[in-house]
Design a protein around this motif. Sequence first.
Motif, short mmCIF file in Angstrom:
data_model
loop_
_atom_site.label_atom_id
_atom_site.label_comp_id
_atom_site.label_asym_id
_atom_site.label_seq_id
_atom_site.Cartn_x
_atom_site.Cartn_y
_atom_site.Cartn_z
N SER A 150 0.85 -1.19 0.00
CA SER A 150 0.00 0.00 0.00
C SER A 150 0.88 1.23 0.00
O SER A 150 1.70 1.44 0.91
N ILE A 151 0.73 2.06 -1.06
CA ILE A 151 1.48 3.31 -1.17
C ILE A 151 0.47 4.43 -1.36
O ILE A 151 -0.15 4.55 -2.42
N GLY A 152 0.27 5.24 -0.33
CA GLY A 152 -0.74 6.30 -0.41
C GLY A 152 -2.12 5.69 -0.60
O GLY A 152 -2.56 4.86 0.18
N GLN A 153 -2.80 6.09 -1.66
CA GLN A 153 -4.14 5.59 -1.95
C GLN A 153 -4.10 4.40 -2.92
O GLN A 153 -5.15 3.94 -3.37
N GLN A 154 -2.92 3.90 -3.25
CA GLN A 154 -2.77 2.86 -4.28
C GLN A 154 -2.24 1.57 -3.69
O GLN A 154 -1.50 1.56 -2.70
N LEU A 155 -2.64 0.43 -4.30
CA LEU A 155 -2.03 -0.86 -4.01
C LEU A 155 -1.14 -1.26 -5.18
O LEU A 155 -1.54 -1.13 -6.35
N VAL A 156 0.06 -1.72 -4.89
CA VAL A 156 1.03 -2.08 -5.92
C VAL A 156 1.47 -3.52 -5.70
O VAL A 156 1.73 -3.94 -4.57
N GLU A 157 1.54 -4.29 -6.78
CA GLU A 157 2.04 -5.67 -6.73
C GLU A 157 3.49 -5.68 -7.21
O GLU A 157 3.81 -5.12 -8.27
N VAL A 158 4.35 -6.36 -6.47
CA VAL A 158 5.77 -6.41 -6.79
C VAL A 158 6.24 -7.87 -6.74
O VAL A 158 6.01 -8.57 -5.75
N VAL A 159 6.89 -8.31 -7.79
CA VAL A 159 7.45 -9.67 -7.81
C VAL A 159 8.71 -9.68 -6.96
O VAL A 159 9.59 -8.82 -7.11
#
Length: 284
Positions: A246-255
Amino acid sequence: MIDIDINKTLHGSMGEMDLRVNLEIKEGEFIALAGESGSGKTTLLRIIAGLEKAQGSLRVGDEVWMDTKHTLPPQKRKIGFVFQDYALFPNMTVLQNLLFVKKDHALAEDLLEMTGLYELKDRLPATLSGGQKQRVSLCRAMMNRPKILLMDEPLSALDPAMRTKLQHEILTLHKNFGTTTIMVSHDPSEIYRLANRVIVLDHGKVIQDDTPKKVLLKTSGSQKFSFEGELLDIVQVDIIMVAIVSIGQQLVEVVISPDEAASLHIGDRVTLSTKAFAPILSNR
């Protein structure tokens, strides 16, 4: 010039902490106070406003607001304070809320016009949106033409679009009235748009004091981007491990690799960085 040299022992959830701040703030600066919750930001604002006692000294221009001999009471300090919860009088109209501070109809109407509230001047606070209430609170804080405007996360309860609109209005009032503004904020975009100087507190101590760009831009070595976030989950997709951040208002997927997955724990504060040379930036 504002000269702050104060110390105060605070009793928080982590035990005792000494708030020790020694700063010089130039007239007309827009200061953002940043740092983790409980680091002393709000307490510092309240000390400047005279709402809390402390040891040390506080001088504003030629006036001594606090020293070892006396403390100037809050009502005699030319302070405007914008709280997070608006703090409006519910039984007074928008205009009456402003005139309660000072019976200056011309100034009140100018402020309402400047912030797009003039048509709402006869409305009660209960009939206003959150953004409109915060604008009324901001106008009321300016009614005494304060030397110093203090704001404690004034926009945190608003949606992003309204925050951006009010940020513009805050900056306009700051410039038009020539105030020195000190604002507590956790929002990097807000700090970047408004402040010309960022002071970061950690456990009661100033650990950074610089421009927004130098404080907020976190890169090292050949990294081109670096973001901080919270690790929400690690899932396995076929043979690949994926971290959800979770970064700010966003969700990010990272391998990530199995070794990285083993060293991480749900809830960790993590840094996501990339060495991408040619990022793509597009309109939403």
